[in-house]
Scaffold this motif. Sequence first.
Motif, PDB file in Angstrom:
ATOM      1  N   ASP A 674       0.849  -1.196   0.000  1.00 33.05           N
ATOM      2  CA  ASP A 674       0.000   0.000   0.000  1.00 33.05           C
ATOM      3  C   ASP A 674       0.881   1.241   0.000  1.00 33.05           C
ATOM      4  OD1 ASP A 674      -2.161  -1.640   0.068  1.00 33.05           O
ATOM      5  OD2 ASP A 674      -2.505  -1.449   2.230  1.00 33.05           O
ATOM      6  N   CYS A 676       0.755   5.484  -0.466  1.00 30.33           N
ATOM      7  CA  CYS A 676      -0.096   6.667  -0.525  1.00 30.33           C
ATOM      8  C   CYS A 676       0.204   7.476  -1.782  1.00 30.33           C
ATOM      9  CB  CYS A 676       0.129   7.546   0.709  1.00 30.33           C
ATOM     10  SG  CYS A 676      -0.390   6.783   2.254  1.00 30.33           S
ATOM     11  N   GLU A 762      -4.452   7.558   5.467  1.00 32.68           N
ATOM     12  CA  GLU A 762      -5.394   6.933   6.397  1.00 32.68           C
ATOM     13  C   GLU A 762      -4.799   6.910   7.797  1.00 32.68           C
ATOM     14  OE1 GLU A 762      -6.018   2.644   6.185  1.00 32.68           O
ATOM     15  OE2 GLU A 762      -8.167   3.032   6.063  1.00 32.68           O
ATOM     16  N   ARG A 794       0.409   4.057   6.980  1.00 33.36           N
ATOM     17  CA  ARG A 794       0.813   4.327   5.602  1.00 33.36           C
ATOM     18  C   ARG A 794       2.191   4.991   5.565  1.00 33.36           C
ATOM     19  NH1 ARG A 794      -4.198   3.897   2.835  1.00 33.36           N
ATOM     20  NH2 ARG A 794      -5.027   1.972   3.726  1.00 33.36           N
ATOM     21  N   ASN A 795       2.670   5.192   4.346  1.00 32.33           N
ATOM     22  CA  ASN A 795       4.038   5.676   4.151  1.00 32.33           C
ATOM     23  C   ASN A 795       4.104   7.188   3.956  1.00 32.33           C
ATOM     24  OD1 ASN A 795       2.707   5.437   1.595  1.00 32.33           O
ATOM     25  ND2 ASN A 795       4.702   5.680   0.602  1.00 32.33           N
TER      26      ASN A 795
END
Length: 868
Positions: A674, A676, A762, A794-795
């Motif tokens: 996932d 971003c 998120e 998230r990153n």
Amino acid sequence: QFKLIVENPEKPVAPGLQVTAFVEYYPENEKDLEDRLLLLIEDDIIDIPLLGLIPCCCLEIQSEINFGAVIANNKIISKEISIANRGSSSGTFKISYDGVVLLNIEPTSGAVEPKSIKKVKVDICTDVPRIIKEVIKVELESHGCTEVWIKAVVVEQVLKVLGVSRGNILECINFGPVYFGSSKTEQVSLYNESPECTDWVAVLEDDAIGGEMGTDLQRSADAGLQDLSLKTTIKDVDVSTLILCIPNQGTLLPYEKSLVTLCFSPKKFKRDFGVNDSSLKQDYVLFLRFEAVGNKDGYLQALMNHPHHTELALTGSGLPVMLTFNPGPVIKFMDCFLGEQTQVLCTLKNESESLPITFSFRKTANFNISPKKGKIKKKSAKDVIFSFSPHQIGTLQVKQVVDIIGTGVEKNNLQLLKTKSFHQIYLSFIGVCKSKRKNILFKINPGITPMISNATGQFVADGGAGQCADTAPVAILKSTQTQIHTHQINRNCKDDAFIAFPNDRAASIRPSEWNKKYRTIFTKTERYNYIDPEFSYTERERLSKEAHKEYYTDFISSLRQRRLQKDAARQFYIYNNSVNIGLKPAEGLMSPKISITDFHKEKLQFKMLPLDENCLLTSRKLAEIGSKSSVKEIRSGLSAVPSSTQEKDDSNLTLTSKQLHQILIGPSTMDFGDVCVYSTTARKLHIINNLLVHIWIQIEIEIDELQQTSPLSQVVPPLTKTHIPIVFETNTLGMFKRSFTYTINNQHHGHVLVVAKAVSVELELSARELILNPVPGYLAGTEFRTTVRVYNPRNHPAEFTWKPVITGRRTAFSIQPAKGLVEAYRDLECEVVWHPGFNSPEAGEFNLCVRKGNTIKLKCFAKVTYHT
């Protein structure tokens, strides 16, 4: 809306002439019109229909796209759909697809000009084996909705080992018993059961579970466990010398078969301690893996659901030669005289229970063997007669060599299996030849008393009766060595003349050498020497003969000098490396003395030398080389292009399949997970060069999401590990699957699949509901407090704001901090406080609002205790 323009002829139209009429069409609305035109020809009436059509499009699309059979190699493949417009005006189309197999369809809508074709690109990913049968819906203007089927069969890249005669799948090859030193071959077919070309290489698994080398499998487990000396010896043995695979690398076309020859050459492992084990057999169980080049994700610790290799078990036994001689090995013959013969009967017995023996006796002087060669079946015997026929007097003791004949592999040509001697047995022959007594006949010698005679010098033993010399007696002494009866005139002669005996007259008239003088034995008078001009050389002929002799002497000397120079150059090139620098190691040096304790401390390791092309790759060798390369990791400072002469030469090399197998570039699938949107993430593309030469890696990226990747070119030194950071950045939400290619030395191509899921920012909460309890020890009416933790999985950093949900009553809860920023993969603790008061609500809600992200609702409850 039709108009006829014509001028009717007043006179009949003659044969060969014509009358032209024009019909014009002027449409006033978008409707098709129909009418008719009547043509009167004398008594005939011809009805000509008129059609007025408005301009419209006529779109056509093919009903199916078939990718055919493709290999599951994590590659993105594309095909195009053609939308043709046969009409007179442009038409629009729109494509819709609700499945998950097709990655990309471009464009999904557009217009097609009249009399033209529009191409629509469809991408699929060959990541897993499956059957693709998807349908896409295409809405064509004036045509309605049409279905187009997308079909493909994604299969594994499979190599199969088949039998040559029956074509069945082979899992094991049993070579059976083979003598130590000899070889046995078996042939198999390597089949590429895939629709694409495959580069393959054979790897011998010498450290696989279940492998056995040199163990007698028929022995008990206790006996095998006690024999630890053999297992220690096996660790230092190069197993690739036991098994030969010819060829051990290559390229197979789609659905092609290639003949592969496997050769088993057992070698005897000697134990360090213990009794003589010459009669013990040694069993071998090895595993040979045929692997497609480039599939090395397992080494790079990546997931591999479908290994692209096939494994073949090889079993065989090594047996010693058990040939006994009775009598033997020392055979004594009876004494005999010169010209006589004695014989000994010897029985040769083959003690082996599995294999026959083919023997051959080498030729030996004074001894004969019958038969000289033969074959003895297993557990059988054969009689051989040894004969002693001496040609000289004395005791004769020789070593008789018995060659055991079998098939073996030539060192210079491993593909040639020929019959040769692989084992020798030595016998000792002892024979005595006595001399016969001979009667001595004496005769009177009327001439000069010889050097050896009896006391009176009258009788001389004639040992060679019936044999006469073919040359006349000539001078053999120097005249200056005797002074008997020398004439006074010749007493001072000091030349190098020869003595002429009185009985050598027959030799004096022959042509003699012109530069030699002869004098008589008594007076030293120079003897007349007749030279016949018809038989002697002239002065010119003598000079020519000397020049000719000198020419050939110089020629032979030059050949010898050239041979010595070539041998010296050959020795120089053998040792011309970075270690020996052209000097023969330890030449003239004394070897150091090593004690037993020092010997046991040493560990034998594989030398880092270039692998022979005829030698098999083994898992131990690959692991040894890989450990050397992984230790020496270079993170920066590499050249982008070859600069030195060595780098340029190495980068122009065409690598073989075996060399490509030792270059590890991966993982072949880079999963970013996932990611971003509007963020940057990097993953490492590892490059491990296990070769002894430089390699040049060039990456070709045409994908917008990977344009931040750098560097795109690197020269990797030998036995070196490095990496290139692949940077991913996207602004579009959704699944991402694309592949980029790389080249090695501008010749060998490969690809890497990039997978990512672009998501929005998120945040997560540790709890969705909070209960606030009063703190013990505090007075009533004070604040209730607790905490909630906000996580960022998230990153990309996420900005948030707490917004209270306002209902009919005001809220009594507050959160600090009310807004803030949570870094990537971090968390933040927020404090929730309930302020008690008159008519304060005991429940409240907050929304955690993430900027450009999600929203989470938090419910809070205050647990108030009332006292009566």
